[in-house]
Design an enzyme around this catalytic site. Sequence first.
Site, PDB file in Angstrom:
ATOM      1  N   HIS A   1     -28.819 -32.839  21.605  1.00 23.92           N
ATOM      2  CA  HIS A   1     -27.633 -33.142  20.804  1.00 23.92           C
ATOM      3  C   HIS A   1     -26.672 -31.995  21.093  1.00 23.92           C
ATOM      4  O   HIS A   1     -26.565 -31.042  20.320  1.00 23.92           O
ATOM      5  CB  HIS A   1     -27.961 -33.217  19.319  1.00 23.92           C
TER       6      HIS A   1
ATOM      7  N   LYS B   1     -25.304 -41.327  21.033  1.00 22.70           N
ATOM      8  CA  LYS B   1     -25.135 -42.493  20.167  1.00 22.70           C
ATOM      9  C   LYS B   1     -23.663 -42.924  20.089  1.00 22.70           C
ATOM     10  O   LYS B   1     -23.075 -43.026  19.015  1.00 22.70           O
ATOM     11  CB  LYS B   1     -25.687 -42.239  18.763  1.00 22.70           C
TER      12      LYS B   1
ATOM     13  N   ASP C   1     -17.983 -46.622  19.767  1.00 23.50           N
ATOM     14  CA  ASP C   1     -16.564 -46.921  19.657  1.00 23.50           C
ATOM     15  C   ASP C   1     -16.165 -47.962  20.701  1.00 23.50           C
ATOM     16  O   ASP C   1     -17.013 -48.487  21.423  1.00 23.50           O
ATOM     17  CB  ASP C   1     -15.748 -45.633  19.821  1.00 23.50           C
TER      18      ASP C   1
ATOM     19  N   TYR D   1     -43.154 -41.283  10.552  1.00 30.56           N
ATOM     20  CA  TYR D   1     -43.866 -40.912  11.758  1.00 30.56           C
ATOM     21  C   TYR D   1     -45.070 -41.812  12.018  1.00 30.56           C
ATOM     22  O   TYR D   1     -45.763 -42.236  11.086  1.00 30.56           O
ATOM     23  CB  TYR D   1     -44.350 -39.458  11.665  1.00 30.56           C
TER      24      TYR D   1
END
Length: 277
Positions: free
Chosen positions: A63, A94, A97, A223
């Site tokens: 990220h 992710k 748009d 999990y």
Amino acid sequence: MPAHLNTYADRAKHHINPAAKALLETVERKQSNLCVSVDVTSSKDFLSIVDTVGPYVCLIKTHIDIIEDFEPSLIPRLQELSTKHDFLLFEDRKFADIGNTVALQYSSGVHKIATWAHITNAHPVPGPSIIKGLATVGLPLGRGLLLLAEMSTAGTLARDAYTEDAVRMARGVRDFVIGFVAQGRMEGVGIREGTQRDETEDFLILTPGVGLDTTGDGLGQQYRTPEQVVTESGCDIIIVGRGIYGKPGNLVVGEVQRQAERYKEAGWNAYLQRLNF
């Protein structure tokens, strides 16, 4: 026979997307279907974790936009580690748009994701235009796209008809969409009545929410074990983060290596069990 019951090496031979082919070949070469999600906010912690887990993984998930002290020089250092330890890079951006906007987000700005990330992902919410926009940037570079068909959080809206529509979108652009972030196989999902299933379909399934020691994190994450994910659900790559490196800023190299090796072995053994079913 469903594609996921073949070996990673055999599947690599039939993928036309360079990123998918490279990932499957790396998995087979390293005997690792482990992806580590490095979700930390400092460059020092980020590079330290990547270097420590690198020998055990096929893929590093980033990220990049959460790194507070990001400098463009971080990317060449990340690429050097990718070469040193033989793994691919997956930026968990992710995108969500319109086509023109995501093309700019993918190619430009501070992070210039398309120049270094072999794989990225997108929400299918905007419809097919998001894939088209990203493909204008990623396809010429040999990149691959994952769609978020399902999520591992409690109460997710990414299910049922949403998942079916995501899979239908992907089927028309298999040269760029290489698979899904999902909790199980997608073969047969979204097939309309009277439509014949394509037996050559082989989407990769990358699955977060994998843990050996806990079933949740108190923030909605759920999990499952590698055996549940790979053997029983037929997923291809397990994604693990905090279960391997713990809290940022308190990195104990030996323990991180131990956990990475532990998850690597668990994921690979689950795959071998799947082949024997």
